[in-house]
Write an enzyme that holds these catalytic residues in place. Structure first.
Site, PDB file in Angstrom:
ATOM      1  N   CYS A  33      38.413  33.853  45.714  1.00  0.00           N
ATOM      2  CA  CYS A  33      38.632  34.417  47.054  1.00  0.00           C
ATOM      3  C   CYS A  33      39.986  33.894  47.517  1.00  0.00           C
ATOM      4  O   CYS A  33      40.545  32.986  46.928  1.00  0.00           O
ATOM      5  CB  CYS A  33      37.560  33.921  48.023  1.00  0.00           C
ATOM      6  N   LYS A  35      44.461  49.484  23.812  1.00  0.00           N
ATOM      7  CA  LYS A  35      45.425  48.654  24.551  1.00  0.00           C
ATOM      8  C   LYS A  35      46.848  49.128  24.286  1.00  0.00           C
ATOM      9  O   LYS A  35      47.634  49.284  25.205  1.00  0.00           O
ATOM     10  CB  LYS A  35      45.263  47.180  24.153  1.00  0.00           C
ATOM     11  N   ARG A  49      43.318  38.163  44.939  1.00  0.00           N
ATOM     12  CA  ARG A  49      42.266  37.209  44.563  1.00  0.00           C
ATOM     13  C   ARG A  49      40.874  37.740  44.904  1.00  0.00           C
ATOM     14  O   ARG A  49      39.855  37.131  44.535  1.00  0.00           O
ATOM     15  CB  ARG A  49      42.481  35.871  45.261  1.00  0.00           C
ATOM     16  N   HIS A  62      38.778  58.535   3.484  1.00  0.00           N
ATOM     17  CA  HIS A  62      38.221  59.868   3.795  1.00  0.00           C
ATOM     18  C   HIS A  62      39.213  60.700   4.603  1.00  0.00           C
ATOM     19  O   HIS A  62      38.828  61.497   5.448  1.00  0.00           O
ATOM     20  CB  HIS A  62      36.898  59.703   4.551  1.00  0.00           C
ATOM     21  N   LYS A  79      43.064  52.036  37.836  1.00  0.00           N
ATOM     22  CA  LYS A  79      42.231  50.901  37.441  1.00  0.00           C
ATOM     23  C   LYS A  79      40.764  51.283  37.398  1.00  0.00           C
ATOM     24  O   LYS A  79      40.019  50.833  36.556  1.00  0.00           O
ATOM     25  CB  LYS A  79      42.428  49.734  38.412  1.00  0.00           C
ATOM     26  N   TRP A 138      35.835  37.541  47.179  1.00  0.00           N
ATOM     27  CA  TRP A 138      35.418  38.075  45.878  1.00  0.00           C
ATOM     28  C   TRP A 138      33.973  37.609  45.712  1.00  0.00           C
ATOM     29  O   TRP A 138      33.724  36.427  45.465  1.00  0.00           O
ATOM     30  CB  TRP A 138      36.294  37.561  44.736  1.00  0.00           C
ATOM     31  N   ASN A 147      35.804  29.184  49.168  1.00  0.00           N
ATOM     32  CA  ASN A 147      36.077  29.821  47.878  1.00  0.00           C
ATOM     33  C   ASN A 147      35.424  28.941  46.823  1.00  0.00           C
ATOM     34  O   ASN A 147      35.696  27.748  46.755  1.00  0.00           O
ATOM     35  CB  ASN A 147      37.588  29.916  47.621  1.00  0.00           C
ATOM     36  N   GLY A 148      34.525  29.519  46.031  1.00  0.00           N
ATOM     37  CA  GLY A 148      33.861  28.736  44.985  1.00  0.00           C
ATOM     38  C   GLY A 148      32.387  29.097  44.920  1.00  0.00           C
ATOM     39  O   GLY A 148      31.947  30.084  45.496  1.00  0.00           O
ATOM     40  N   GLU A 158      39.595  48.815  20.225  1.00  0.00           N
ATOM     41  CA  GLU A 158      40.092  48.236  21.490  1.00  0.00           C
ATOM     42  C   GLU A 158      41.586  47.927  21.371  1.00  0.00           C
ATOM     43  O   GLU A 158      42.361  48.208  22.291  1.00  0.00           O
ATOM     44  CB  GLU A 158      39.296  46.992  21.850  1.00  0.00           C
ATOM     45  N   GLU A 192      47.600  52.676  25.916  1.00  0.00           N
ATOM     46  CA  GLU A 192      47.662  52.789  27.377  1.00  0.00           C
ATOM     47  C   GLU A 192      48.785  51.939  27.980  1.00  0.00           C
ATOM     48  O   GLU A 192      49.184  52.171  29.112  1.00  0.00           O
ATOM     49  CB  GLU A 192      46.320  52.430  28.012  1.00  0.00           C
TER      50      GLU A 192
HETATM   51  C1  AGP Z   1      40.770  49.894  29.621  1.00  0.00           C
HETATM   52  O1  AGP Z   1      41.910  49.096  29.433  1.00  0.00           O
HETATM   53  C2  AGP Z   1      41.011  51.030  30.596  1.00  0.00           C
HETATM   54  N1  AGP Z   1      41.573  50.568  31.785  1.00  0.00           N
HETATM   55  C3  AGP Z   1      39.794  51.928  30.763  1.00  0.00           C
HETATM   56  O2  AGP Z   1      39.460  52.423  29.496  1.00  0.00           O
HETATM   57  C4  AGP Z   1      38.524  51.277  31.350  1.00  0.00           C
HETATM   58  O3  AGP Z   1      37.976  50.365  30.416  1.00  0.00           O
HETATM   59  C5  AGP Z   1      37.498  52.386  31.615  1.00  0.00           C
HETATM   60  O4  AGP Z   1      38.027  53.266  32.572  1.00  0.00           O
HETATM   61  C6  AGP Z   1      36.149  51.859  32.089  1.00  0.00           C
HETATM   62  O5  AGP Z   1      36.309  51.215  33.327  1.00  0.00           O
HETATM   63  P1  AGP Z   1      35.098  50.295  33.862  1.00  0.00           P
HETATM   64  O6  AGP Z   1      34.912  49.213  32.880  1.00  0.00           O
HETATM   65  O7  AGP Z   1      35.580  49.818  35.203  1.00  0.00           O
HETATM   66  O8  AGP Z   1      33.892  51.177  33.968  1.00  0.00           O
END
Ligand code: AGP
Length: 611
Positions: free
Chosen positions: A2, A488, A27, A507, A606, A73, A99-100, A484, A491
Site C-alpha cells: 500500500c 513475452k 503501490r 512434424h 494490462k 492494496w 501497510n503490511g 510463455e 508482446e
Molecule cells: C501477459 O504478459 C499478457 N499481459 C496477457 O496475456 C495476460 O496474461 C492475459 O491478458 C490474462 O490476464 P489476467 O491474468 O489478468 O487474466
C-alpha cells in the site's frame, strides 16, 4: 503493498497528502483515504483511486496542518469504503493507516471481542488500532507507550501512521517489514512509503528501520526502539529524481517486477507453507479440499500468461493428484458449449481478476454446477468474487503490461494446491511430499540466484535483437515455459516468436530452421532432458542458432548452445518458476534494445476487460 503519506507542519496538509498518494498509486489503488486533524479528526475514505476520493470530498472541511493518507492494496477484506484506510478506533479518538499484514490479528480480535469491542471493517488494521486504544485505556499510558506495548504482541509486517484527536501536531509512526521514509523539512516533517511524496519539499530523509518508532512533530523528530531507548536519526540527502523512485530505481516497472520475484514468491508461500511441519495452510481452499480431491476433472480456465500457468498446473496436478486436468482458453471455453458435469472443478487463473473472457467462462460453468476456484492477484476483483473459493497470489500490484511476477506467484499457489490435494488423496508419498515442500520453500532463494547470474542476458539481447523470428522449444513442465517465453518476446519486442513442444519440430516447424533463426531451448535438467538434447542436435545440424536455458553445470547442453542462460538445480515440477526468469529478461532487454515501450507495449492493455 500500500502507499502511505503523512505531514505535520505549517502548510496545508491535504494538498501534500493527496498529491503524495497519487505518486504512490503504483503501490496499490483499490481504495484510498485521508485523515485530517483540526479540533477533531476528519476521516474521508472510499473505494477507488485517489482521483475519485478527491472528487468525492470537494467542499468538505479539508483545512489542517497535519494529516495521514493511504492508497490500498487489499490483503484482508475486499476493496470497499468500509475497508479503506484510515481506520478510526472505537472511541473515534484515534485514526491510523497501515501497510503490511498482521498475521496474528485473529487472536487479537478475539481478545477485543471478549472485551466488548465491535468492528466496522474486515481489516487487520482496525484490530491493531483498537488493540492500541485498549492498552492506552487499560494502562492509562501515553499513546506512544501504548503503541510500543501493542507492537511487541504483533507478528507480521507493518508500517503504521497514527494520529489522535487531542494532539494537533503529532504523528506516531512505526515499521517492521514495510518501508517508511521521513522527510526532514524546516519546521515540518513528511512521511511516506518511499520518498516520492516529499521529494519536491525536501531531499533530507531518514529511513526508519525495523522495530523503530518515530514521534513526529513539525519541529521535532524523535526516534526510539521498542525498548523505549532513544536513537539518533541518520539524515541523508537524496540525489535521485521522482520518476526513478516510483520504479524503485529500476528503469521500468517490468524490470522492477522481474526483480521483485524472490520477494513475491516468498510472500506467496508465507503463512501457508511450513516445510518443517509438513503443512500447507490455504484457508480459502480448505472448505473445498474434499470436492477437489474427489473431482473427476479439473479444468484450468485462463488467458495469455495465466493460461500458460494453467498448462504447467495440468502437468503438476496430473502428476501429484492423478486427477484428469484440461486447460482451456477462456475465450474458447465460454463459447463452445462445453460439457460441464456437476462436481467438476474449474480453476480460474487471472492476475487482474477482471479478464472478461475468464469471468464469463466461469459464470457459465458455475451456472452448470461446477465448483469455481479463483487463483487471482487482485483482492476483491470480479473473478475472486465470482469464485466459490480460491487463493490470492499476493504478488502486489503488477504495473508492467507483460505479466512476470504474477506468473511465478500463480505457479507457487497452484503447486501448493496440488501438493495439498495429492497428499490428502495419498497419490504422493510422504517422502516426496516433504521433499517438494522443502524444495518449494527454497525457490525464492533460487529465483534470487537466477537473477544474480543473469548479467549476460543484456548482451544476448543486443546480439539477437534484429532477428525476424524466434522459436522457443521445451518438453514436459518446460513446454508451457517455452510458450510463455515466446509470448513475452512477442508482446514486448514485436518480434514474431512461437513456442512448441520440442519433439513437435519434426512434424513441420523444423522447415523454418536456418542460420538466421534463433531457437531458444528451455532445457533444464529433468526427466525429458536427454530427448531435449537430441532436439538441440537436430536444430544445430540445420544451422539453427541454439540459445538454451540450462541447469548450472550442464556441460552437454552448453556444448550444443551458441549462448546459455543458467538456473540452479530444482525438481522438474518447480523448475518453471526458475526457467521462465531468463526468458522474461531476454524479452525485456530485446524490447529495450529495439526501442520499444516495454511497460506499455503497443496495442496492449494490462487488463483485457472486453471480449
Ligand atoms: C501477459 O504478459 C499478457 N499481459 C496477457 O496475456 C495476460 O496474461 C492475459 O491478458 C490474462 O490476464 P489476467 O491474468 O489478468 O487474466
Amino acid at each position: 503493498m500500500c502507499g502511505i503519506v503523512g505531514y505535520t507542519g505549517p502548510r496545508e496538509a491535504y494538498p501534500i497528502i493527496i498529491k503524495g498518494l497519487k505518486r504512490l498509486e503504483y503501490r496499490g489503488y483499490d481504495s484510498t483515504g485521508v485523515a485530517l486533524q483540526n479540533g477533531g479528526l476528519n476521516v474521508y475514505k472510499k473505494k477507488g483511486k485517489v482521483a475519485e476520493l478527491e472528487d468525492s470530498i470537494i467542499g468538505k472541511n479539508l483545512h489542517s496542518h497535519i494529516g495521514i493518507g493511504h492508497t490500498r492494496w487489499a490483503t484482508h477484506g475486499e476493496p470497499s469504503d468500509r475497508n479503506a484506510h484510515p481506520h478510526q478506533s472505537s472511541s473515534g479518538q484515534l485514526a491510523m493507516i497501515h501497510n503490511g499484514i498482521i498475521e496474528n490479528y485473529n487472536q487479537l480480535k478475539q481478545e477485543l471481542i471478549n472485551k466488548g469491542y465491535t468492528f466496522s471493517s474486515d481489516t487487520d488494521t482496525e484490530v491493531l488500532l483498537n488493540f492500541i486504544e485498549e492498552i492506552k485505556k487499560n494502562n492509562d499510558c501515553s499513546l506512544e507507550e501504548a503503541v510500543r506495548v501493542a507492537l511487541k504482541r504483533v507478528t507480521g509486517a507493518y508500517v503504521i501512521l497514527l494520529m489522535s484527536a487531542d494532539d494537533p501536531e503529532t504523528i506516531i509512526a512505526a515499521r517492521k517489514g514495510s518501508p517508511l521514509v521521513i522527510g526532514v523539512g524546516k519546521g515540518e516533517h513528511f512521511l511516506g512509503s518511499d520518498a516520492s511524496p516529499m521529494l519536491e519539499y525536501t531531499k533530507e530523509v531518514v529511513y526508519v528501520n525495523d522495530y523503530e518508532l518515530a514521534i513526529v512533530k513539525p519541529d521535532e523528530l524523535v526516534l526510539k526502539n521498542l525498548g523505549n531507548e532513544k536513537l539518533t536519526p541518520y539524515v541523508q540527502r537524496l540525489d535521485i529524481e521522482l520518476a526513478a523512485i516510483e520504479k524503485g530505481g529500476y528503469e521500468h516497472f517490468m524490470l522492477k517486477e522481474i526483480f521483485e520475484q524472490p520477494q513475491t514468491v516468498y510472500d506467496c508461500l508465507r503463512g501457508r507453507l511450513d516445510a518443517v511441519e509438513g503443512t500447507i495452510t490455504m484457508s480459502g481452499i480448505q472448505q473445498y479440499a474434499e470436492q477437489i480431491m474427489n473431482a473427476n476433472r479439473i479444468v484450468m480456465v485462463a488467458c495469455g500468461t495465466s493460461w500458460h500457468a494453467g498448462l504447467v498446473a495440468e502437468y503438476i496436478f496430473e502428476e501429484l493428484c492423478r486427477i484428469n486436468v484440461e486447460v482451456e482458453y477462456a475465450s474458447e471455453f465460454r463459447y463452445r458449449n462445453p460439457v460441464i458435469n456437476k462436481g467438476d472443478v474449474i480453476i480460474a487463473i487471472s492476475q487482474s481478476g477482471e479478464t472478461a473472457d475468464t469471468l464469463v467462462a466461469i459464470e457459465n460453468a458455475k451456472s452448470n454446477g461446477a465448483i469455481i476456484l479463483g487463483v487471482v492477484n487482485v483482492v476483491g476483483s470480479s473473478i475472486a468474487r465470482m469464485s466459490h473459493a480460491g487463493a490470492y497470489t499476493h504478488a502486489g500490484p503488477e504495473i508492467g503490461v507483460a505479466s512476470t511476477k504474477a506468473f511465478t506467484a500463480q505457479l507457487a499457489v497452484l503447486t501448493m494446491i496440488a501438493l495439498k490435494i495429492g497428499y490428502m488423496k495419498g497419490t504422493i508419498t510422504q517422502k516426496r511430499y516433504m521433499n517438494l515442500l522443502k524444495e518449494l520453500q527454497e525457490i525464492p532463494e533460487k529465483v534470487a540466484w537466477t537473477l544474480k547470474h543473469s548479467d549476460n542476458i543484456k548482451a544476448l539481447a543486443e546480439k539477437y535483437k534484429d532477428a525476424h523470428d524466434f522459436l522457443y522449444l521445451g518438453r514436459g513442465y518446460n513446454f508451457p515455459v517455452a510458450l510463455e517465453g515466446a509470448l513475452k518476446l512477442k508482446e514486448i519486442s514485436y518480434i514474431h516468436a512461437e513456442g512448441y513442444p520440442a519433439a513437435e519440430m519434426k512434424h513441420g516447424p523444423i522447415a523454418l530452421v536456418d542460420e538466421n533463426l534463433p531457437v531458444v531451448f528451455v532445457a533444464t535438467k529433468d526427466s525429458f532432458h536427454e530427448k531435449v538434447v537430441s532436439n538441440m542436435q537436430e536444430i544445430k545440424a540445420r544451422k539453427g542458432r541454439v540459445i538454451s536455458v540450462i541447469t548450472e553445470g550442464d556441460e552437454t547442453s552448453a556444448s550444443l548452445s551458441e549462448d546459455v542462460m543458467v538456473v540452479p538445480e530444482a525438481d522438474e515440477i518447480l523448475a518453471p518458476m526458475l526457467s521462465v526468469i531468463p526468458l522474461q529478461l531476454l524479452a525485456y532487454y530485446i524490447g529495450l534494445a529495439r526501442g520499444c515501450d516495454v511497460d506499455k507495449p503497443r496495442n496492449l492493455a494490462k487488463s483485457v476487460t472486453v471480449e
